[in-house]
Write a protein that holds these residues in place. Structure first.
Motif, PDB file in Angstrom:
ATOM      1  N   UNK A   1       0.622  -1.341  -0.357  1.00  0.00           N
ATOM      2  CA  UNK A   1      -0.156   0.004   0.022  1.00  0.00           C
ATOM      3  C   UNK A   1       1.076   1.126   0.392  1.00  0.00           C
ATOM      4  N   UNK A   2       1.959   1.257   1.581  1.00  0.00           N
ATOM      5  CA  UNK A   2       3.243   2.360   1.004  1.00  0.00           C
ATOM      6  C   UNK A   2       3.193   2.227  -0.338  1.00  0.00           C
ATOM      7  N   UNK A   3       3.651   1.418  -1.287  1.00  0.00           N
ATOM      8  CA  UNK A   3       4.681   1.442  -2.236  1.00  0.00           C
ATOM      9  C   UNK A   3       3.761   1.960  -3.229  1.00  0.00           C
ATOM     10  N   UNK A   4       2.554   1.692  -3.456  1.00  0.00           N
ATOM     11  CA  UNK A   4       0.855   1.943  -4.573  1.00  0.00           C
ATOM     12  C   UNK A   4       0.710   3.650  -4.475  1.00  0.00           C
ATOM     13  N   UNK A   5       1.124   3.808  -3.318  1.00  0.00           N
ATOM     14  CA  UNK A   5       0.942   5.121  -2.566  1.00  0.00           C
ATOM     15  C   UNK A   5       2.070   6.525  -3.077  1.00  0.00           C
TER      16      UNK A   5
ATOM     17  N   UNK B   1       1.791   6.306  -7.219  1.00  0.00           N
ATOM     18  CA  UNK B   1       1.224   6.413  -8.368  1.00  0.00           C
ATOM     19  C   UNK B   1       0.748   8.561  -8.154  1.00  0.00           C
ATOM     20  N   UNK B   2       1.474   8.623  -7.345  1.00  0.00           N
ATOM     21  CA  UNK B   2       2.152  10.332  -7.318  1.00  0.00           C
ATOM     22  C   UNK B   2       3.385  10.265  -8.051  1.00  0.00           C
ATOM     23  N   UNK B   3       4.068   9.619  -8.474  1.00  0.00           N
ATOM     24  CA  UNK B   3       5.735   9.574  -9.013  1.00  0.00           C
ATOM     25  C   UNK B   3       5.288  10.171 -10.702  1.00  0.00           C
TER      26      UNK B   3
ATOM     27  N   UNK C   1      15.304  -1.724   2.036  1.00  0.00           N
ATOM     28  CA  UNK C   1      14.671  -0.405   2.142  1.00  0.00           C
ATOM     29  C   UNK C   1      13.997  -0.603   0.287  1.00  0.00           C
ATOM     30  N   UNK C   2      13.586   0.633   0.391  1.00  0.00           N
ATOM     31  CA  UNK C   2      12.500   0.435  -1.004  1.00  0.00           C
ATOM     32  C   UNK C   2      12.814   1.987  -0.939  1.00  0.00           C
ATOM     33  N   UNK C   3      13.039   2.815  -3.013  1.00  0.00           N
ATOM     34  CA  UNK C   3      12.821   4.149  -2.961  1.00  0.00           C
ATOM     35  C   UNK C   3      12.057   4.416  -4.507  1.00  0.00           C
ATOM     36  N   UNK C   4      11.459   4.652  -4.540  1.00  0.00           N
ATOM     37  CA  UNK C   4      11.394   5.495  -6.024  1.00  0.00           C
ATOM     38  C   UNK C   4      11.125   6.983  -6.313  1.00  0.00           C
ATOM     39  N   UNK C   5      13.075   7.139  -7.352  1.00  0.00           N
ATOM     40  CA  UNK C   5      13.018   8.176  -7.386  1.00  0.00           C
ATOM     41  C   UNK C   5      11.822   8.449  -9.248  1.00  0.00           C
ATOM     42  N   UNK C   6      11.694   9.486  -9.380  1.00  0.00           N
ATOM     43  CA  UNK C   6      11.122  10.474 -10.719  1.00  0.00           C
ATOM     44  C   UNK C   6      11.728  11.367 -10.989  1.00  0.00           C
ATOM     45  N   UNK C   7      11.929  11.891 -12.362  1.00  0.00           N
ATOM     46  CA  UNK C   7      11.791  13.189 -12.758  1.00  0.00           C
ATOM     47  C   UNK C   7      10.620  14.213 -13.275  1.00  0.00           C
ATOM     48  N   UNK C   8      10.033  14.031 -12.075  1.00  0.00           N
ATOM     49  CA  UNK C   8       8.858  15.116 -12.249  1.00  0.00           C
ATOM     50  C   UNK C   8       9.370  16.343 -11.974  1.00  0.00           C
ATOM     51  N   UNK C   9       8.075  16.922 -10.898  1.00  0.00           N
ATOM     52  CA  UNK C   9       7.639  18.633 -11.046  1.00  0.00           C
ATOM     53  C   UNK C   9       8.902  18.377  -9.934  1.00  0.00           C
ATOM     54  N   UNK C  10       9.184  17.959  -9.020  1.00  0.00           N
ATOM     55  CA  UNK C  10       9.610  17.923  -7.510  1.00  0.00           C
ATOM     56  C   UNK C  10       8.707  18.705  -6.807  1.00  0.00           C
ATOM     57  N   UNK C  11       8.992  18.820  -5.249  1.00  0.00           N
ATOM     58  CA  UNK C  11       8.308  19.862  -3.691  1.00  0.00           C
ATOM     59  C   UNK C  11       9.779  20.526  -3.653  1.00  0.00           C
ATOM     60  N   UNK C  12       8.586  21.855  -4.170  1.00  0.00           N
ATOM     61  CA  UNK C  12       9.181  23.265  -3.950  1.00  0.00           C
ATOM     62  C   UNK C  12       9.780  22.777  -2.804  1.00  0.00           C
TER      63      UNK C  12
ATOM     64  N   UNK D   1       1.227  17.491  -4.665  1.00  0.00           N
ATOM     65  CA  UNK D   1      -0.032  17.137  -5.099  1.00  0.00           C
ATOM     66  C   UNK D   1      -1.246  15.722  -4.143  1.00  0.00           C
ATOM     67  N   UNK D   2      -1.368  17.026  -2.951  1.00  0.00           N
ATOM     68  CA  UNK D   2      -2.675  16.043  -2.709  1.00  0.00           C
ATOM     69  C   UNK D   2      -2.094  14.912  -1.510  1.00  0.00           C
ATOM     70  N   UNK D   3      -0.380  14.554  -1.257  1.00  0.00           N
ATOM     71  CA  UNK D   3       0.156  13.801  -0.415  1.00  0.00           C
ATOM     72  C   UNK D   3      -0.399  13.585   1.141  1.00  0.00           C
ATOM     73  N   UNK D   4      -0.968  14.245   1.615  1.00  0.00           N
ATOM     74  CA  UNK D   4      -0.264  14.605   2.720  1.00  0.00           C
ATOM     75  C   UNK D   4      -1.059  13.201   4.288  1.00  0.00           C
ATOM     76  N   UNK D   5      -2.576  13.235   3.163  1.00  0.00           N
ATOM     77  CA  UNK D   5      -3.541  12.245   4.369  1.00  0.00           C
ATOM     78  C   UNK D   5      -3.081  10.707   4.022  1.00  0.00           C
ATOM     79  N   UNK D   6      -2.325  10.722   2.519  1.00  0.00           N
ATOM     80  CA  UNK D   6      -1.623   9.593   2.020  1.00  0.00           C
ATOM     81  C   UNK D   6      -0.567   9.114   2.428  1.00  0.00           C
TER      82      UNK D   6
END
Length: 665
Positions: free
Chosen positions: A278-282, A285-287, A347-358, A381-386
């Protein structure tokens, strides 16, 4: 024995039975009488009342009590105060000083110079009860505030897609009723509106699912169910559900194992990989969502490593949130059902080339989790609750979660969790059925692989059950820090050095906008706008879907519309151009609607003029509305709203009924 001595002895005996310490002093504080309880409290070795008391008062309370004691003695006025004792127990005492009556003065031989009676009472039991009551009341207030913040967040997140759904439904109704449109164009409009509705409904479903999980976590009703599992195969199966979405967004995808995983020799382990899934899916999905917005490279890499000790700073390219004592107590991996195998950490890591976090959002994110506050926000992008849910699931599995990011470069979210080796699992699992999640993922993968789609590239997504093993920087035990990690660490250092909480909304000043831009646009631009007969509206909304839909419908209603995605952009645009009205969202990144409104009003006070500002918000509590009005907004419209009602409100506030265009013109 003389009668007066007998009377004195009977008074002494009576006083010694009192539970209150009593000391009679003259006007110079010399002791004239003490009872046994006062001696027990103070020792009563000094010749003065204050001398006896002074040695028993806690250093932190000593100066305060001394001042009021001598003031009362010199002015012959009564007082009462409380203090802690200086012994190890730190018990509580109540001290009172009152002037004696004339009769009592003669009785103790104090005559006309006056005297005081000092009384000391043990109030430790009452004080403990009082402090407990305060703690209960404070806890109740904190829980109420948490509940209000949670409800605010849910209200805001649910009302935003509701607005889009409502406006799209209006689009569909108008398209069906509009006979002037050609068939193909009409169908295209309806299809676009229907797709938007579908996206919004999916968003709301996720919110509801998250709320249900969060409520179970909050009520301690959600438990882990460890079972033998092969992590590398389980995650590979889980990731196949993203194949269609990755293809649609043309995102290159990699799934790799770091050498550390192979070095630990992990194969079968005891763990609840469904919950960790579930953590990985969350995270994935955002990535995908934000990598799809990238203008250049679109790439996501999921990697997995392992180590034999709890990671304090591992991996080197993710900054973990600091766990509290409560978080560490949530670890359930020491319970008997987890077995007695050797402990390991995955350890699991998800690395993306997206817009990043301010930068500001990262500061607020780390500050909130440092304080263990449940308040959520539209971070990433609404990642707070997740992220709250993901973090608590990691805590239950003996782990933690973290992030490193740089705006415009991308983000790396990583988490680790505790497992136990399970050597004899292979025979057991041959008899156990496949989990429903695994079955569903396999079916999705098979269905997608059989679906022909020549318009999509299928080469950029590898979900092998035996992923390649190599050095992966995000999860390797020994590797070099990247720019994302270094950037996030600098932000964390800034949080530690800031005098105020980083969770506060950024306070923008005039210097953040163009200091040389005029508060009103040149007269020729204003005249041109008036000649066109169209009222100019600045629509400020950070939700891209709502911004696109509402802006288009405002234009159809005859308004000349400009858009801004946050308060800072709105302030800069307002300083360059002239508008009849600003539709100002309240909750926005960079600069919120309240702050932007205050800045506009401050500039108007300096340079003159008044622009109509209508607040548009999903927050409905009265105190939130009061804050918007106090910031300087003229009116408030709540989401979801009908476009006709919004247009009518704009015309009503501008007070130009003769120029009202009708919706659809």
């Amino acid at each position: 024995m003389a009668p007066d001595q007998q009377e004195h002895m009977s008074a002494q005996q009576l006083a010694d039975t009192l539970p209150v310490g009593v000391c009679i002093v003259n006007h110079e504080d010399a002791r004239a009488f003490v009872n046994k309880r006062f001696k027990d409290f103070t020792g009563a070795h000094e010749p003065t009342g204050w001398g006896c008391l002074s040695r028993t008062i806690h250093p932190d309370d000593h100066g305060r009590v001394e001042n009021v004691y001598h003031t009362a003695l010199s002015t012959r006025t009564a007082f009462r105060t409380e203090y802690r004792t200086s012994d190890e127990k730190e018990e509580w005492r109540a001290l009172s000083l009152e002037p004696l009556s004339e009769g009592h003065l003669r009785q103790f031989g104090l005559r006309d110079n006056g005297g005081m009676i000092s009384m000391v009472t043990d109030i430790s039991t009452e004080k403990v009860a009082e402090m407990k009551q305060k703690m209960i009341a404070e806890d109740a207030r904190e829980r109420k505030q948490q509940q209000e913040r949670f409800i605010d967040m849910i209200s805001h997140e649910v009302r935003n897609p509701l607005s889009a759904i409502l406006h799209c439904a209006e689009d569909i109704m108008e398209a069906v009723q509009d006979q002037r449109k050609k068939g193909k164009e009409q169908l295209a409009d309806i299809a676009e509106a229907a797709e938007t509705i579908n996206l919004c409904v999916a968003h709301q479903k996720k919110i509801i699912d998250d709320v249900l999980i969060f409520s179970k976590l909050d009520a301690s009703m959600l438990t882990l169910r460890p079972q033998p599992v092969q992590p590398k195969m389980h995650l590979s199966t889980l990731l196949t559900m993203f194949r269609p979405e990755l293809r649609k967004s043309r995102i290159e995808f990699e799934y790799k194992l770091d050498e550390s995983y192979a070095d630990c020799g992990l194969d079968w382990v005891m763990g609840d990989l469904d919950r960790m899934g579930q953590v990985l899916i969350n995270i994935v999905s955002n990535a995908i969502k934000f990598t799809a917005e990238a203008q250049k490279e679109r790439k996501i890499r999921v990697s997995m490593g392992a180590c034999r000790r709890r990671p304090p700073s591992y991996p080197p390219n993710v900054v973990f949130f600091e766990p509290s004592e409560h978080a560490l107590r949530l670890d359930s991996t020491r319970q008997p059902e987890w077995g007695e195998g050797e402990v390991a950490f995955i350890m699991v890591a998800v690395r993306d080339t997206g817009i990043g976090i301010s930068d500001q959002h990262q500061k607020r994110l780390f500050e909130r989790f440092k304080q263990a506050t449940p308040k959520t926000d539209r971070i990433y992008g609404g990642f707070g609750l997740g992220l709250n849910i993901s973090r608590r699931l990691c805590h239950m599995h003996g782990g933690e979660i973290g992030v490193s990011s740089k705006e415009g470069v991308g983000s790396t979210f990583g988490f680790f969790f505790t497992v136990r080796r399970c050597v004899e699992a292979e025979e057991w699992t041959q008899l156990s059925p496949q989990s429903p999640i695994d079955e569903l993922c396999v079916q999705i993968g098979e269905l997608d692989s059989k679906t022909p789609d020549v318009g999509r590239d299928t080469s950029g997504a590898d979900f092998a059950h035996e992923p390649p093993v190599e050095h992966v920087n995000e999860v390797a035990i020994v590797s070099q820090s990247d720019e994302r990690k270094e950037h996030t660490e600098k932000l964390i250092d800034e949080i530690e050095n800031e005098p105020s909480e980083a969770t506060a909304e950024p306070k923008e000043t005039h210097s953040n906008a163009d200091a040389h831009a005029p508060a009103q646009c040149p007269p020729e631009i204003m005249a041109k706008s008036k000649m066109a007969g169209r009222q100019r509206v600045l629509f400020v909304e950070d939700n891209i879907i709502n911004q696109r839909i509402v802006s288009r419908r405002l234009k159809l209603a005859g308004f000349d519309v400009s858009e801004a995605s946050n308060g800072r952009e709105a302030l800069e645009i307002w300083q360059r151009e002239a508008f009849d009205c600003i539709l100002m969202d309240q909750e926005m990144p960079v600069m919120d609607g309240n702050t932007a409104t205050k800045e506009i009003r401050n500039l108007e006070r300096e340079q003159g003029g008044h622009i109509l500002i209508i607040g548009v918000t999903a927050n409905v509590r009265q105190d939130q509305q009061a804050e918007m009005l106090e910031a300087g907004m003229d009116e408030i419209v709540h989401k979801p709203y009908k476009m006709k009602d919004l247009c009518d409100k704009i015309h009503e506030m501008i007070k130009e009924p003769d120029q009202k265009p009708s919706i659809g013109e």
